[in-house]
Design an enzyme around this catalytic site. Structure first.
Site, PDB file in Angstrom:
ATOM      1  CG  HIS A   1      26.605  30.057  10.936  1.00 32.07           C
ATOM      2  ND1 HIS A   1      25.791  30.423  11.981  1.00 32.07           N
ATOM      3  CD2 HIS A   1      27.870  30.096  11.420  1.00 32.07           C
ATOM      4  CE1 HIS A   1      26.538  30.670  13.054  1.00 32.07           C
ATOM      5  NE2 HIS A   1      27.809  30.489  12.742  1.00 32.07           N
TER       6      HIS A   1
ATOM      7  CG  ASP B   1      16.719  61.967  13.957  1.00 30.39           C
ATOM      8  OD1 ASP B   1      17.454  61.077  13.495  1.00 30.39           O
ATOM      9  OD2 ASP B   1      15.478  61.836  14.061  1.00 30.39           O
TER      10      ASP B   1
ATOM     11  CD1 TRP C   1      33.477  33.171   6.311  1.00 35.21           C
ATOM     12  CD2 TRP C   1      33.086  35.331   5.897  1.00 35.21           C
ATOM     13  NE1 TRP C   1      34.428  33.901   6.978  1.00 35.21           N
ATOM     14  CE2 TRP C   1      34.218  35.235   6.746  1.00 35.21           C
ATOM     15  CE3 TRP C   1      32.655  36.603   5.510  1.00 35.21           C
ATOM     16  CZ2 TRP C   1      34.921  36.354   7.190  1.00 35.21           C
ATOM     17  CZ3 TRP C   1      33.360  37.711   5.959  1.00 35.21           C
ATOM     18  CH2 TRP C   1      34.478  37.577   6.791  1.00 35.21           C
TER      19      TRP C   1
ATOM     20  CB  SER D   1      22.896  48.690   3.772  1.00 36.46           C
ATOM     21  OG  SER D   1      22.577  48.794   5.128  1.00 36.46           O
ATOM     22  CB  SER D   2      27.907  48.687   5.556  1.00 40.90           C
ATOM     23  OG  SER D   2      27.390  47.479   5.963  1.00 40.90           O
TER      24      SER D   2
ATOM     25  CG  HIS E   1      42.630  41.940  10.034  1.00 39.85           C
ATOM     26  ND1 HIS E   1      42.728  40.770  10.733  1.00 39.85           N
ATOM     27  CD2 HIS E   1      42.803  42.924  10.936  1.00 39.85           C
ATOM     28  CE1 HIS E   1      42.953  41.050  12.004  1.00 39.85           C
ATOM     29  NE2 HIS E   1      43.016  42.339  12.156  1.00 39.85           N
TER      30      HIS E   1
ATOM     31  CD  GLU F   1      32.966  43.036   8.273  1.00 35.14           C
ATOM     32  OE1 GLU F   1      33.052  44.140   7.703  1.00 35.14           O
ATOM     33  OE2 GLU F   1      31.925  42.631   8.821  1.00 35.14           O
TER      34      GLU F   1
ATOM     35  CE1 TYR G   1      41.185  44.372  15.984  1.00 35.21           C
ATOM     36  CE2 TYR G   1      41.884  43.973  13.739  1.00 35.21           C
ATOM     37  CZ  TYR G   1      42.048  43.777  15.085  1.00 35.21           C
ATOM     38  OH  TYR G   1      43.044  42.979  15.536  1.00 35.21           O
TER      39      TYR G   1
ATOM     40  CB  SER H   1      34.993  51.932  26.933  1.00 37.25           C
ATOM     41  OG  SER H   1      35.933  51.058  26.362  1.00 37.25           O
TER      42      SER H   1
ATOM     43  CG  HIS I   1      46.777  37.910  10.029  1.00 35.92           C
ATOM     44  ND1 HIS I   1      46.787  38.907  10.963  1.00 35.92           N
ATOM     45  CD2 HIS I   1      45.491  37.797   9.623  1.00 35.92           C
ATOM     46  CE1 HIS I   1      45.550  39.358  11.124  1.00 35.92           C
ATOM     47  NE2 HIS I   1      44.756  38.712  10.322  1.00 35.92           N
ATOM     48  CG  HIS I   2      43.027  36.223   7.529  1.00 32.76           C
ATOM     49  ND1 HIS I   2      42.122  35.752   8.435  1.00 32.76           N
ATOM     50  CD2 HIS I   2      43.208  37.523   7.851  1.00 32.76           C
ATOM     51  CE1 HIS I   2      41.756  36.719   9.261  1.00 32.76           C
ATOM     52  NE2 HIS I   2      42.407  37.803   8.928  1.00 32.76           N
TER      53      HIS I   2
ATOM     54  CB  THR J   1      44.528  44.285  21.732  1.00 30.08           C
ATOM     55  OG1 THR J   1      44.520  44.553  20.333  1.00 30.08           O
ATOM     56  CG2 THR J   1      43.255  43.570  22.106  1.00 30.08           C
TER      57      THR J   1
ATOM     58  CE  LYS K   1      40.406  50.144  22.431  1.00 33.89           C
ATOM     59  NZ  LYS K   1      39.285  50.850  22.963  1.00 33.89           N
TER      60      LYS K   1
ATOM     61  NE  ARG L   1      37.297  27.667   8.947  1.00 29.39           N
ATOM     62  CZ  ARG L   1      37.381  28.978   8.647  1.00 29.39           C
ATOM     63  NH1 ARG L   1      38.551  29.541   8.408  1.00 29.39           N
ATOM     64  NH2 ARG L   1      36.301  29.714   8.570  1.00 29.39           N
TER      65      ARG L   1
HETATM   66 CU   LIG Z   1      42.848  39.186  10.323  1.00 34.98          CU
END
Ligand SMILES: [Cu+2]
Ligand SMILES: [Cu+2]
Lengths: 283, 539
Positions: B89, B118, B154, B181-182, B265, B267, B269, B280, B314-315, B340, B343, B462
């Site tokens: 998932h 293009d 994941w 690809s990315s 991390h 990722e 963002y 915006s 922090h993870h 943040t 924003k 979890r």
């Molecule tokens: Cu993070």
């Protein structure tokens, strides 16, 4: 109407009150150690700060959405493009708030990591899917696995109602036993994959990593039985390796320790078997 | 000075497009149009459809997960299957749904917003899209491989992930393909923005969506190779006897986590900055007022991107880092709250003294701002290391990242679709249906995820398939919310399908009463096959 109100008040009191009422629990509990109370205090502090910021920011947004509606004929003030003054203010205020958050957090962290002056040390090893507790210097070493009734009920199609099993999935055959008011240092490692040892009431969670030794400490302020679970995905039965800690008075703890030593023939390698005979009713 | 000037751009640039030579007239016929696609709109469409298919696939897995968690006891999925569902998932939603959706939006909108005909590198564009179906076929095939699909989460932490069966190399190669690809998509975005802007469009006149994507593209180029490196090291540990992550050979399993989160991390963002860009664009339009603090928004985006490289651990507070490391990562993470906050304040100030109307894109953008902020608050709480020792790996974390990814990233994508769909296909959609989709989504996303905060705080870890009865009540509520949210998305699929087929003709500006600003609104609806054959003038 008043009947409804009464029902509502009743539900509200169930929701908000008595931590004894496990269902519908909303918040973290303060726990029974200095570290858990500290985590709870920090949690509540940040929560209220966030609520306060939320009230201001969401308030301003909701006010705008109501006051400046196109359908009510609001005319946009297109000259409002930026304001250095406002921008400096709303950058500075968060910095000040962050400092107020960082200070207690940093102090708390220093306390969390202070392993000095431990009264006893227990080595815990995580395995797929059980825990081993080794009371260093005490020659007490045993495995702790999911209780049999939970283990039977959790099988797919077992037909056993989880509600009929006491402490479903949170009961073990041999709980960890520790004395109250003593600083216990835990050394954590693992035999296969990474696990994490966590009992919420003790306020600390730490990974048990194969090939490495981590440490954590707690000093339980109250006697009782406290439950937790492995908190790092460790494979198929990750959800089925609970942790139970029984905090006993010093005298009871000493008696328990003696009982562990009692049948000398079985003491060392077959400790689990011995313990199951000696201490089945620890709650 | 600001993006407002774009409004004055020449609106008649498309009128002479047919004077150009053959081959520029339109798409090829039949399957060739898609297989050999080099047109940014065709490729954008394929990305968006692919993303929608993956969204439904990953969503179906989420439904299975929530069905299993509806009541205590194991009813549907045995624990190994459950773990493989949570793993798949996440991989499908992150790499298959959210990231391709933003690349699809970039493909459609960046050339139109910077005044280019293009994308800069159309053949690479084709390649970068067509890698994806192969990558996800490979990933989904793991479901039928003996030993089951990856089930170690994941995050792919070793040593657990090394216990995966034959599906392991398939998953690794799938991730390699997704990464390639990315990276190609990101290169294309950067080259397009840097080289193909209409004359006069300086960097600080670019629409915010273009800005956020430019920064996102740099993040992608910086971190996707890191992920590729990490999974390759897993592969060699598994099959070639290396011991990068094995203590017995002098390695360290925690090193994988450092490498993974150095990717992971930024990722997050990558998945949220383009949504910031969409919001915006949408909020100023329906507030009938230019974006407040345009420059500040750009700098805030850049600061977030920079900070995202120095917060990864922090993870990992529970891995037993040295105290000084925990301090550093706690403080650096808290800093992210500042840009943040800027924003969110700017969006609020944009609405202040505006003239606000509530069309579907605006509704999704508003929901985004409210609910993303809630995800931001829980993120701030998680940054507090001493409290994180309680939150870590509980449902509180699950609630947090779903708040930033579902009403965050995905509502951002939906706002974009509702904003630009009439421009893409030339038809207006059914407003009532769209608003119904909005209200049901917003209500049920909260029923689904808000109770998960309570579950986490009550102590539910979890990634567990079964739980103690004390967690039963909120899990039940969450699952009901999940089923309703899932069903609501079928409405979205129907709405897109029916709008593309038919509907009232959309005007060139689409949102006439709001007079949207930006070059894309100077093109007819539907937009011509080649966006700007002649560069528009930006005053
Ligand atoms: Cu993070
Ligand atoms: Cu475990």
């Amino acid at each position: 109407m008043s009947k409804n109100l009464k029902a509502l008040a009743c539900i509200a009191s169930i929701l908000l009150a008595s931590p004894a009422f496990a269902a519908w629990q909303l918040n973290m509990r303060p726990g029974i150690t200095e570290l858990s109370k500290q985590a709870y205090g920090l949690h509540m502090e940040i929560l209220w700060i966030c609520v306060a910021i939320g009230v201001v920011v969401f308030g301003a947004m909701i006010y705008s959405l109501i006051k400046f509606r196109h359908s009510k004929g609001a005319i946009a003030d297109t000259t409002l493009l930026h304001s250095t003054k406002v921008e400096v203010i709303w950058t500075t205020i968060p910095i000040i708030i962050l400092v107020f958050m960082a200070y207690p957090a940093a102090r708390g962290l220093i306390k969390d990591e202070d392993m000095s002056g431990a009264d006893m040390t227990i080595k815990v090893t995580g395995y797929q899917w059980k825990w081993e507790y080794d009371y260093l210097d005490q020659k007490v070493d045993f495995f702790s696995t999911l209780a049999r009734d939970s283990n039977a009920a959790r099988i797919k199609g077992s037909g056993i109602d989880p509600y009929s099993v006491p402490n479903y999935l949170l009961e073990v055959d041999h709980p960890l036993v520790v004395p109250v008011h003593k600083k216990v240092r835990m050394l954590l490692t693992a035999g296969d994959v990474i696990h994490a040892w966590w009992v919420p009431a003790l306020g600390m969670k730490r990974d048990a990593i194969p090939g490495f030794i981590n440490e954590l400490w707690f000093r339980a302020d109250e006697e009782g039985t406290y439950r937790g679970q492995c908190a790092e995905l460790c494979g198929r039965d990750h959800g089925f390796m609970p942790i139970v800690v029984v905090v006993k008075s010093e005298a009871d703890y000493a008696a328990w320790l003696n009982a562990q030593h009692a049948p000398p023939a079985e003491a060392a390698p077959n400790a689990p078997a011995a313990a199951s005979a000696a201490a089945p009713a620890t709650t | 000075m600001t993006a407002t000037h774009i409004a004055d751009a020449n609106a008649h640039v498309h009128s002479n497009s047919h004077e150009h030579d053959a081959g520029h007239h339109g798409p090829m016929k039949g399957w060739r149009r898609w297989a050999y696609a080099t047109n940014h709109k065709d490729i954008g469409t394929m990305y968006l459809i692919f993303s929608l298919v993956m969204f439904l696939t990953g969503g179906l897995m989420a439904m299975l997960i929530r069905a299993e968690l509806l009541r205590p006891g194991i009813q549907l999925l045995d624990p190994a299957k459950f773990n493989s569902m949570t793993t798949m998932h996440a991989l499908i939603m992150v790499f298959g749904a959210v990231m391709p959706a933003f690349t699809g939006l970039a493909n459609w909108m960046i050339p139109m917003q910077v005044g280019a005909p293009d994308m800069a590198l159309p053949r690479m564009n084709n390649f970068s899209f067509w890698l994806l179906p192969f990558a996800f076929t490979l990933l989904l095939l793991t479901l039928v491989v003996p030993g089951g699909s990856p089930a170690g989460g994941w995050t792919l932490y070793p040593p657990l992930v090394l216990q995966t069966g034959d599906s392991f190399p398939m998953a690794v190669f799938a991730i390699h393909l997704m990464g390639a690809s990315s990276i190609m998509g990101a290169i294309n975005v950067i080259v397009t923005i840097m080289n193909m802007r209409a004359p006069g469009m300086s960097l600080l006149k670019m629409p915010l969506f273009v800005w956020t994507w430019l920064i996102t593209a740099y993040l992608l180029i910086a971190v996707m190779p890191v992920l590729a490196g990490a999974v390759t090291m897993l592969l060699t540990d598994h099959y070639f006897g290396t011991t990068f992550f094995n203590a017995a050979g002098g390695g360290d399993p925690v090193m994988f986590q450092h490498i993974f989160w150095f990717f992971g991390h930024p990722e997050v963002y990558i998945m949220i900055l383009p949504a910031f860009g969409v919001v915006s664009e949408v909020i100023p339009t329906f507030s009938r007022k230019p974006l407040f603090g345009y420059d500040a928004m750009v700098y805030a985006t850049a600061s977030i991107a920079f900070l995202s490289f120095i917060v990864w651990a922090h993870h990992m507070f529970t891995t037993g880092m040295p105290l000084i490391g925990e301090m550093f990562f706690m403080m650096s993470t808290m800093l992210i709250a500042i840009p943040t906050g800027v924003k969110v304040f700017n969006w609020t100030a944009t609405m202040w003294k505006g003239s606000i109307s509530f069309e579907p894109p605006m509704l999704f953008a508003l929901s985004f701002v409210f609910l993303f902020t809630i995800g931001g608050f829980s993120g701030l709480m998680l940054a507090m290391a001493p409290a994180d020792f309680q939150y870590h790996d509980t449902y509180f974390v699950v609630a947090h990242f779903h708040y930033v990814l579902v009403p965050g990233a995905i509502f951002g994508i939906m706002a974009a679709v509702y904003y630009w769909l009439p421009k893409w296909c030339g038809h207006m959609y059914n407003m009532t249906l769209a608003k119904t989709h909005f209200w049901l989504s917003t209500i049920f996303v909260n029923v689904l995820f808000f109770p998960q905060h309570f579950l986490g705080l009550a102590g539910m870890p979890r990634r567990i398939p079964d739980y103690n009865t004390q967690f039963a009540d909120w899990n039940f509520v969450s699952s009901i919310g999940g089923f309703c949210f899932g069903a609501t998305q079928l409405l979205f699929v129907y709405l897109i399908w029916s709008t593309v087929r038919s509907g009232p003709k959309a005007t060139d500006k689409v949102w006439d009463s709001a007079a949207p600003i930006g070059l894309e609104w100077t093109l007819p609806s539907p937009a011509p096959y080649h966006s700007f054959e002649e560069a528009p003038e930006i005053k």
